[in-house]
Design a protein around this motif. Structure first.
Motif, short mmCIF file in Angstrom:
data_model
loop_
_atom_site.label_atom_id
_atom_site.label_comp_id
_atom_site.label_asym_id
_atom_site.label_seq_id
_atom_site.Cartn_x
_atom_site.Cartn_y
_atom_site.Cartn_z
N LYS A 52 -4.15 1.54 4.74
CA LYS A 52 -4.30 1.84 3.08
C LYS A 52 -3.07 1.21 2.46
O LYS A 52 -3.05 1.24 1.32
CB LYS A 52 -4.17 3.43 3.04
CG LYS A 52 -2.92 3.92 3.02
CD LYS A 52 -2.96 5.58 3.15
CE LYS A 52 -1.51 6.18 3.51
NZ LYS A 52 -1.47 7.53 3.41
N ARG A 53 -2.18 0.66 3.01
CA ARG A 53 -0.77 0.17 2.59
C ARG A 53 -1.04 -0.66 1.16
O ARG A 53 -0.36 -0.33 0.38
CB ARG A 53 -0.03 -0.73 3.67
CG ARG A 53 1.10 -1.55 2.91
CD ARG A 53 1.86 -2.24 4.05
NE ARG A 53 2.71 -1.43 4.75
CZ ARG A 53 3.34 -2.06 5.66
NH1 ARG A 53 3.61 -3.33 6.08
NH2 ARG A 53 4.14 -1.10 6.68
N PHE A 54 -2.00 -1.52 1.18
CA PHE A 54 -1.93 -2.34 -0.13
C PHE A 54 -3.39 -2.24 -0.80
O PHE A 54 -3.68 -2.96 -1.74
CB PHE A 54 -2.25 -3.75 0.40
CG PHE A 54 -0.85 -4.37 1.06
CD1 PHE A 54 0.08 -4.60 0.51
CD2 PHE A 54 -1.27 -4.71 2.68
CE1 PHE A 54 1.28 -5.12 1.59
CE2 PHE A 54 -0.05 -5.08 3.40
CZ PHE A 54 1.08 -5.49 2.63
N GLY A 55 -3.82 -0.98 -0.64
CA GLY A 55 -4.83 -0.56 -1.47
C GLY A 55 -6.13 -1.21 -1.45
O GLY A 55 -6.92 -1.05 -2.26
N GLN A 56 -6.45 -2.01 -0.47
CA GLN A 56 -7.66 -2.57 -0.03
C GLN A 56 -8.89 -1.85 0.23
O GLN A 56 -9.98 -2.23 0.42
CB GLN A 56 -7.32 -3.79 0.95
CG GLN A 56 -6.11 -4.79 0.69
CD GLN A 56 -6.72 -5.41 -0.30
OE1 GLN A 56 -7.75 -5.98 -0.42
NE2 GLN A 56 -5.47 -5.63 -1.35
N VAL A 57 -8.36 -0.59 0.76
CA VAL A 57 -9.43 0.41 1.15
C VAL A 57 -9.21 1.89 0.30
O VAL A 57 -7.93 2.26 0.06
CB VAL A 57 -9.52 0.64 2.71
CG1 VAL A 57 -10.01 -0.81 3.41
CG2 VAL A 57 -8.26 1.22 3.20
N SER A 58 -10.19 2.57 0.37
CA SER A 58 -10.03 3.83 -0.33
C SER A 58 -10.23 4.74 0.71
O SER A 58 -10.77 4.68 1.70
CB SER A 58 -11.03 4.09 -1.27
OG SER A 58 -12.33 4.25 -0.91
N PRO B 266 1.88 -0.15 -2.30
CA PRO B 266 0.75 0.18 -3.59
C PRO B 266 0.08 1.44 -3.18
O PRO B 266 -0.29 1.94 -4.33
CB PRO B 266 -0.25 -1.04 -3.45
CG PRO B 266 0.77 -2.23 -2.97
CD PRO B 266 1.72 -1.51 -2.25
N CYS B 267 -0.09 1.90 -2.13
CA CYS B 267 -0.68 3.05 -1.65
C CYS B 267 0.01 4.34 -2.35
O CYS B 267 -0.51 5.43 -2.54
CB CYS B 267 -0.91 3.19 0.03
SG CYS B 267 0.49 3.41 0.72
N ALA B 268 1.36 4.23 -2.39
CA ALA B 268 2.22 5.09 -3.06
C ALA B 268 2.26 6.60 -2.44
O ALA B 268 2.13 7.49 -2.97
CB ALA B 268 1.76 5.19 -4.59
N GLU B 269 1.90 6.33 -1.14
CA GLU B 269 1.68 7.49 -0.25
C GLU B 269 2.50 7.42 1.13
O GLU B 269 2.43 6.38 1.59
CB GLU B 269 0.46 8.21 -0.17
CG GLU B 269 0.25 9.30 0.75
CD GLU B 269 -1.42 9.64 0.66
OE1 GLU B 269 -1.41 10.77 0.12
OE2 GLU B 269 -2.09 8.70 1.35
N GLN B 270 3.09 8.47 1.62
CA GLN B 270 3.77 8.36 3.01
C GLN B 270 2.41 8.16 3.94
O GLN B 270 1.43 8.21 3.87
CB GLN B 270 4.36 9.59 3.23
CG GLN B 270 3.76 10.76 3.75
CD GLN B 270 3.04 11.34 2.58
OE1 GLN B 270 3.54 11.31 1.43
NE2 GLN B 270 1.76 11.94 2.96
N PHE B 271 2.85 7.34 5.25
CA PHE B 271 1.77 7.35 6.27
C PHE B 271 2.36 8.54 7.19
O PHE B 271 3.34 8.54 7.70
CB PHE B 271 1.84 6.22 7.09
CG PHE B 271 2.09 4.80 5.94
CD1 PHE B 271 0.93 4.48 5.32
CD2 PHE B 271 3.05 4.16 6.15
CE1 PHE B 271 0.64 3.45 4.60
CE2 PHE B 271 2.94 3.11 5.05
CZ PHE B 271 1.89 2.67 4.53
N PRO B 272 1.42 9.41 7.69
CA PRO B 272 -0.03 9.74 7.23
C PRO B 272 -0.10 10.39 5.97
O PRO B 272 0.98 11.11 5.42
CB PRO B 272 -0.54 10.50 8.28
CG PRO B 272 0.32 10.73 9.33
CD PRO B 272 1.82 10.65 8.78
#
Length: 268
Positions: free
Chosen positions: A165-171, A203-209
């Motif tokens: 999800k890092r670059f916001g290419q998927v929802s 861009p995902c603005a959220e930690q993994f996971p």
């Protein structure tokens, strides 16, 4: 601030700062345990296909380990330093990865899925590849590789579990249905999962996971460790206050550390 088990340095080609600068930054920020975990040399691509800024060169790896061990001794009594490696999970390269990890006295190994074939999905320079793909299919393959990495038995912890999800290419709608099977595979493999704060800076603005995935990991009793994924000394510990607060709200009361490839609990 308890532990930061994911850092890089200048040898990897896409970070800045010497190893000792990261140690000094950790001391200044009150980190109790710091993991040095630079990126392994690329082993599955021919040399002419390896970008110079992608990872350590093979000739740099012995010097990295030697320097890290030297710092571990130098700073004994001031900070707990752990010598690790962020290793690529590559299907079909299990024996080569195992030989690499067995060749050095690492305290821990992070297993990360960066590559799908020759595509580094974590590299912003390769975002153009998404245009020719079906995003849902890429997600399906990515989480299949995560499960294989868990089941391989090669790693102590899994890095940035939903980095797709890092670059916001998927929802989230395109991959959350894959969580349950993946969490079960991780639990059955007995491997820990890293909570990586670097997603807060992308861009995902959220930690993994994600929180949802963390809640599922908690419900299955999967142990966690924590890392900033710092690529410059000033980023050591970045985002970890937020991450630790999140873990407590999910229900976690401990994280884990590693020594000589053995896991141990650290109370929050």
């Amino acid at each position: 601030m308890l532990v930061d088990y994911h850092t890089h340095h200048v040898r990897c080609g896409h970070a800045v700062g010497e190893l000792e600068e990261y140690v000094q930054a950790a001391l200044a920020k009150g980190v109790v345990e710091l993991g040095l975990s630079d990126h392994q040399p690329i082993l599955h691509l021919p040399p002419d296909r390896v970008a110079p800024d992608s990872a350590m060169r093979w000739d740099q790896l012995p010097d990295y380990v030697e320097e890290a061990l030297s710092l571990q001794a130098k700073y004994a009594g001031q900070i707990e330093l752990r010598v690790g490696l962020e290793a690529d999970w590559i299907e079909g390269q299990e024996e080569a990865i195992g030989r690499l990890l067995a060749a050095y006295p690492f305290d821990y190994a992070i297993g990360s899925v960066h590559f799908l074939g020759d595509w580094d999905i974590t590299n912003s320079a390769e975002l153009w590849r998404w245009a020719a793909c079906e995003p849902a299919a890429v997600c399906t393959e990515y989480f299949r590789q995560v499960r294989l990495a868990a089941q391989s038995g090669l790693f102590d912890t899994l890095g940035h579990l939903d980095v797709i999800k890092r670059f916001g290419q998927v929802s989230a709608a395109q991959y959350e249905h894959l969580f349950e099977e993946t969490v079960v595979a991780v639990r059955e493999a007995g491997v820990a999962v890293e909570v990586n704060a670097s997603g807060l800076r992308y861009p995902c603005a959220e930690q993994f996971p994600s929180r949802r995935l963390l809640e599922m990991l908690y419900s299955h009793g999967v142990p966690l460790t924590v890392g900033s994924d710092a690529h410059q000394p000033s980023a050591v510990g970045a985002g970890l206050d937020e991450v630790y607060a999140l873990l407590k709200s999910v229900g976690y009361r401990q994280v884990c550390g590693f020594r000589a490839r053995e896991r141990y609990p650290i109370a929050l």
